[in-house]
Design an enzyme around this catalytic site. Structure first.
Site, PDB file in Angstrom:
ATOM      1  N   ILE A  52     -23.705  -5.859  25.761  1.00  0.00           N
ATOM      2  CA  ILE A  52     -24.102  -6.814  26.809  1.00  0.00           C
ATOM      3  C   ILE A  52     -23.354  -6.518  28.114  1.00  0.00           C
ATOM      4  O   ILE A  52     -23.894  -6.666  29.204  1.00  0.00           O
ATOM      5  CB  ILE A  52     -23.837  -8.271  26.326  1.00  0.00           C
ATOM      6  CG1 ILE A  52     -24.859  -8.645  25.249  1.00  0.00           C
ATOM      7  CG2 ILE A  52     -23.868  -9.267  27.491  1.00  0.00           C
ATOM      8  CD1 ILE A  52     -24.577  -9.957  24.535  1.00  0.00           C
TER       9      ILE A  52
ATOM     10  N   GLY B  44     -22.559  -3.601  29.118  1.00  0.00           N
ATOM     11  CA  GLY B  44     -22.937  -2.284  29.631  1.00  0.00           C
ATOM     12  C   GLY B  44     -21.715  -1.387  29.794  1.00  0.00           C
ATOM     13  O   GLY B  44     -20.790  -1.427  28.975  1.00  0.00           O
TER      14      GLY B  44
ATOM     15  N   THR C 296       0.826  -1.217   0.000  1.00  0.00           N
ATOM     16  CA  THR C 296       0.000   0.000   0.000  1.00  0.00           C
ATOM     17  C   THR C 296       0.860   1.267   0.000  1.00  0.00           C
ATOM     18  O   THR C 296       1.901   1.322   0.659  1.00  0.00           O
ATOM     19  CB  THR C 296      -0.909  -0.002   1.242  1.00  0.00           C
ATOM     20  OG1 THR C 296      -1.656  -1.217   1.239  1.00  0.00           O
ATOM     21  CG2 THR C 296      -1.857   1.183   1.249  1.00  0.00           C
ATOM     22  N   GLU C 297       0.397   2.259  -0.754  1.00  0.00           N
ATOM     23  CA  GLU C 297       1.073   3.567  -0.817  1.00  0.00           C
ATOM     24  C   GLU C 297       0.041   4.662  -0.573  1.00  0.00           C
ATOM     25  O   GLU C 297      -1.171   4.405  -0.645  1.00  0.00           O
ATOM     26  CB  GLU C 297       1.704   3.747  -2.212  1.00  0.00           C
ATOM     27  CG  GLU C 297       2.721   2.667  -2.536  1.00  0.00           C
ATOM     28  CD  GLU C 297       3.342   2.833  -3.918  1.00  0.00           C
ATOM     29  OE1 GLU C 297       2.948   3.778  -4.644  1.00  0.00           O
ATOM     30  OE2 GLU C 297       4.209   2.017  -4.250  1.00  0.00           O
TER      31      GLU C 297
ATOM     32  N   SER D 181      -6.917   0.770  -2.250  1.00  0.00           N
ATOM     33  CA  SER D 181      -7.760  -0.247  -2.896  1.00  0.00           C
ATOM     34  C   SER D 181      -7.305  -0.479  -4.333  1.00  0.00           C
ATOM     35  O   SER D 181      -7.319  -1.613  -4.825  1.00  0.00           O
ATOM     36  CB  SER D 181      -9.222   0.210  -2.892  1.00  0.00           C
ATOM     37  OG  SER D 181      -9.688   0.328  -1.572  1.00  0.00           O
TER      38      SER D 181
ATOM     39  N   GLU E 132      -6.454  -6.358   3.880  1.00  0.00           N
ATOM     40  CA  GLU E 132      -6.563  -7.481   2.920  1.00  0.00           C
ATOM     41  C   GLU E 132      -7.720  -7.241   1.947  1.00  0.00           C
ATOM     42  O   GLU E 132      -8.462  -8.167   1.593  1.00  0.00           O
ATOM     43  CB  GLU E 132      -6.744  -8.818   3.657  1.00  0.00           C
ATOM     44  CG  GLU E 132      -5.708  -9.017   4.731  1.00  0.00           C
ATOM     45  CD  GLU E 132      -4.672 -10.072   4.419  1.00  0.00           C
ATOM     46  OE1 GLU E 132      -4.840 -10.809   3.438  1.00  0.00           O
ATOM     47  OE2 GLU E 132      -3.687 -10.149   5.168  1.00  0.00           O
TER      48      GLU E 132
HETATM   49  C1  LIG Z   1      -4.569  -2.402  10.371  1.00  0.00           C
HETATM   50  C2  LIG Z   1      -4.114  -2.345   8.946  1.00  0.00           C
HETATM   51  C3  LIG Z   1      -3.058  -3.131   8.529  1.00  0.00           C
HETATM   52  C4  LIG Z   1      -2.599  -3.065   7.216  1.00  0.00           C
HETATM   53  N1  LIG Z   1      -1.495  -3.807   6.854  1.00  0.00           N
HETATM   54  C5  LIG Z   1      -0.981  -3.664   5.615  1.00  0.00           C
HETATM   55  C6  LIG Z   1       0.250  -4.336   5.257  1.00  0.00           C
HETATM   56  O1  LIG Z   1       0.831  -5.076   6.040  1.00  0.00           O
HETATM   57  N2  LIG Z   1       0.765  -4.104   4.018  1.00  0.00           N
HETATM   58  C7  LIG Z   1       0.147  -3.279   3.097  1.00  0.00           C
HETATM   59  O2  LIG Z   1       0.684  -3.138   2.006  1.00  0.00           O
HETATM   60  N3  LIG Z   1      -1.020  -2.648   3.406  1.00  0.00           N
HETATM   61  C8  LIG Z   1      -1.594  -2.813   4.639  1.00  0.00           C
HETATM   62  N4  LIG Z   1      -2.750  -2.144   4.974  1.00  0.00           N
HETATM   63  C9  LIG Z   1      -3.381  -1.266   4.008  1.00  0.00           C
HETATM   64  C10 LIG Z   1      -4.716  -1.796   3.484  1.00  0.00           C
HETATM   65  O3  LIG Z   1      -4.507  -2.872   2.613  1.00  0.00           O
HETATM   66  C11 LIG Z   1      -5.453  -0.623   2.825  1.00  0.00           C
HETATM   67  O4  LIG Z   1      -5.798   0.267   3.866  1.00  0.00           O
HETATM   68  C12 LIG Z   1      -6.700  -1.021   2.078  1.00  0.00           C
HETATM   69  O5  LIG Z   1      -6.373  -1.761   0.934  1.00  0.00           O
HETATM   70  C13 LIG Z   1      -7.551   0.166   1.676  1.00  0.00           C
HETATM   71  O6  LIG Z   1      -6.802   1.189   1.116  1.00  0.00           O
HETATM   72  P1  LIG Z   1      -6.952   2.704   1.647  1.00  0.00           P
HETATM   73  O7  LIG Z   1      -6.818   2.666   3.113  1.00  0.00           O
HETATM   74  O8  LIG Z   1      -6.039   3.564   0.883  1.00  0.00           O
HETATM   75  O9  LIG Z   1      -8.474   3.093   1.360  1.00  0.00           O
HETATM   76  P2  LIG Z   1      -9.056   3.665  -0.028  1.00  0.00           P
HETATM   77  O10 LIG Z   1      -8.672   2.737  -1.143  1.00  0.00           O
HETATM   78  O11 LIG Z   1      -8.737   5.094  -0.163  1.00  0.00           O
HETATM   79  O12 LIG Z   1     -10.625   3.490   0.220  1.00  0.00           O
HETATM   80  C14 LIG Z   1     -11.409   4.445   0.939  1.00  0.00           C
HETATM   81  C15 LIG Z   1     -12.851   3.936   0.941  1.00  0.00           C
HETATM   82  O13 LIG Z   1     -13.333   3.845  -0.419  1.00  0.00           O
HETATM   83  C16 LIG Z   1     -13.802   2.526  -0.661  1.00  0.00           C
HETATM   84  N5  LIG Z   1     -13.537   2.161  -2.057  1.00  0.00           N
HETATM   85  C17 LIG Z   1     -12.380   2.299  -2.766  1.00  0.00           C
HETATM   86  N6  LIG Z   1     -12.521   1.831  -4.011  1.00  0.00           N
HETATM   87  C18 LIG Z   1     -13.786   1.347  -4.086  1.00  0.00           C
HETATM   88  C19 LIG Z   1     -14.560   0.711  -5.115  1.00  0.00           C
HETATM   89  N7  LIG Z   1     -14.027   0.440  -6.316  1.00  0.00           N
HETATM   90  N8  LIG Z   1     -15.836   0.354  -4.834  1.00  0.00           N
HETATM   91  C20 LIG Z   1     -16.386   0.613  -3.621  1.00  0.00           C
HETATM   92  N9  LIG Z   1     -15.712   1.206  -2.616  1.00  0.00           N
HETATM   93  C21 LIG Z   1     -14.444   1.572  -2.843  1.00  0.00           C
HETATM   94  C22 LIG Z   1     -13.035   1.648   0.318  1.00  0.00           C
HETATM   95  O14 LIG Z   1     -13.711   0.418   0.535  1.00  0.00           O
HETATM   96  C23 LIG Z   1     -12.980   2.547   1.548  1.00  0.00           C
HETATM   97  O15 LIG Z   1     -14.192   2.421   2.249  1.00  0.00           O
HETATM   98  C24 LIG Z   1      -3.243  -2.206   6.283  1.00  0.00           C
HETATM   99  C25 LIG Z   1      -4.337  -1.432   6.700  1.00  0.00           C
HETATM  100  C26 LIG Z   1      -4.773  -1.485   8.013  1.00  0.00           C
HETATM  101  C27 LIG Z   1      -5.935  -0.641   8.444  1.00  0.00           C
END
Ligand SMILES: Cc1cc2nc3c(=O)[nH]c(=O)nc-3n(C[C@H](O)[C@H](O)[C@H](O)COP(=O)(O)OP(=O)(O)OC[C@H]3O[C@@H](n4cnc5c(N)ncnc54)[C@H](O)[C@@H]3O)c2cc1C
Length: 383
Positions: A341, A343, A128-129, A134, A367
């Protein structure tokens, strides 16, 4: 004809062994670390040394030589005791371990997978960057070929365990195309001692200070060309296949957390009295418990079913997405009801259910968010 969905004897034995390990080696430490807010490296190491970071990998690479169903059971049981440790085990067993095992060179399995399975190394995946969440295929980190090396430049966020990892797998653009075809996976042993890798910060998050979520920078980091995992330009496909396994692991984390929240609620409802009777005797509470138990069982069956299908050699993209979405949504719902549950006690940090609610939220996001997993399922409905 009677139909049974019980686990085979061999898997029940494994489940009992993991449960006993967690009760003896994990649970006594949870409260102290959570209170201190420090990453429990000693406990993580114990889990790894028990073989739980490489359950389904061959004993040739120091794995336990078991199957994907055993992997799911292991992650569920660890998560029931402490989700933090289950997340770390699942990353090792899926997102990092899978591409090396399936697509890596033999020397990479010998040198890298062995150290991951034996617990010598804690690994992390940097995909992720800031501009690629997503839409992971739009990642911007580059690895340009320079003689026998690649030179890595870019930024990663949310790399779980990134700042303590002994081994990083980084997804970077190697130039074969602008889309997912141009992404490769590079393995980086001992990232902390490498020039050009900066651990920018740890991202404070809802899981609390025990969790390590890292922002990383790569500035002209030189990586030997042989450290590419599998074929150049196929890294994105490898990540997606690894995610099938990772999503089974995340589903199992959801089942474990939901079970823990349910167990705490069942016990609390039996002992807490109001209006002269245990609160479980109020139908408003007992129906909540009934729904929680039903939903947990449904999630568990989806998770085991996806793992068992993978054990038969099939791709499980749809099944893993279904299990992940269902089990993590159920974990969130069950943990929220568990707080209700309990409270006011549920709202305090003196009972575990508030932690279950916080970690369940994360599982709906990583994921692949549950929206993206629903997209994965929907896209396959008319195939
Ligand atoms: C606790 C935690 C651990 C993580 N660990 C790792 C790791 O080890 N390595 C790594 O590389 N990444 C990791 N991540 C990153 C994670 O994979 C991303 O946060 C995730 O893929 C979502 O990307 P984003 O946060 O940029 O959200 P965004 O992609 O910006 O999404 C924002 C919102 O828009 C929605 N959305 C986006 N596109 C669509 C679509 N086409 N249709 C409908 N809804 C959409 C999303 O569902 C979300 O609700 C981690 C994240 C968390 C929270």
């Amino acid at each position: 004809m009677s139909v049974t969905f019980e686990l085979p004897e061999s898997h029940r034995t494994h489940q009992e062994a993991v449960r006993q390990f967690c009760e003896e080696e994990v649970e006594p430490h949870v409260d102290a670390y959570e209170k201190e807010g420090t990453f429990p490296i000693e406990v993580v190491n114990r889990v790894a040394e028990a073989g739980f970071h490489g359950v389904q990998y061959s004993t040739d690479y120091d794995g336990l030589g078991l199957d994907y169903l055993s992997y799911a059971i292991t992650i569920e049981e660890i998560s029931r005791s402490w989700k933090l440790l289950a997340g770390t085990a699942s990353i090792a067993g899926s997102l990092v371990g899978y591409p090396i095992n399936e697509f890596g060179a033999e020397w990479q399995r010998e040198e890298w997978l062995k150290k991951i399975c034996s617990g010598t190394w804690i690994p992390a995946l940097a995909l992720t960057e800031p501009n690629a969440g997503s839409d992971a295929a739009s990642l911007e980190t580059t690895a340009n070929r320079d003689g026998d090396e690649y030179v890595l430049d870019g930024q990663k966020v949310w790399t779980t365990n990134g700042s303590i990892a002994d081994f990083l797998v980084v997804a970077a653009r190697t130039g074969e195309g602008e889309d997912h075809n141009g992404v490769s996976l590079l393995g980086i042993p001992n990232p902390q001692s490498r020039d050009g890798i900066t651990f920018v910060r740890e991202i404070p998050c809802m899981e609390g200070d025990t969790a390590i979520e890292t922002e990383l920078r790569f500035d002209r980091v030189h990586i030997p060309a042989e450290n590419v995992i599998g074929d150049r330009g196929r890294g994105f496909r490898y990540v997606m296949e690894g995610l099938d396994i990772g999503r089974i692991g995340t589903a199992a984390q959801g089942v474990g957390v939901a079970q823990a929240a349910f167990d705490a609620s069942r016990q609390f409802a039996d002992t807490r009295e109001q209006f002269g009777q245990p609160i479980r005797e109020f139908q408003g509470i007992s129906f909540k418990l009934a729904d929680m138990a039903t939903e947990i069982e449904a999630s568990r069956l989806l998770t085991y079913s996806a793992a068992a299908k993978r054990d038969r050699g099939a791709r499980v993209t749809t099944e893993a997405a279904m299990a992940k979405t269902k089990a993590t949504d159920v974990a969130m719902d069950v943990a929220t009801e568990a707080v209700q549950i309990h409270g006011s006690r549920g709202y305090s940090k003196e009972y575990p259910v508030e932690r279950h609610m916080r970690v369940a939220k994360g599982m709906q996001i990583y994921e692949g968010t549950n929206e993206i997993n629903r997209l994965v399922i929907a896209n396959r409905l008319y195939e």
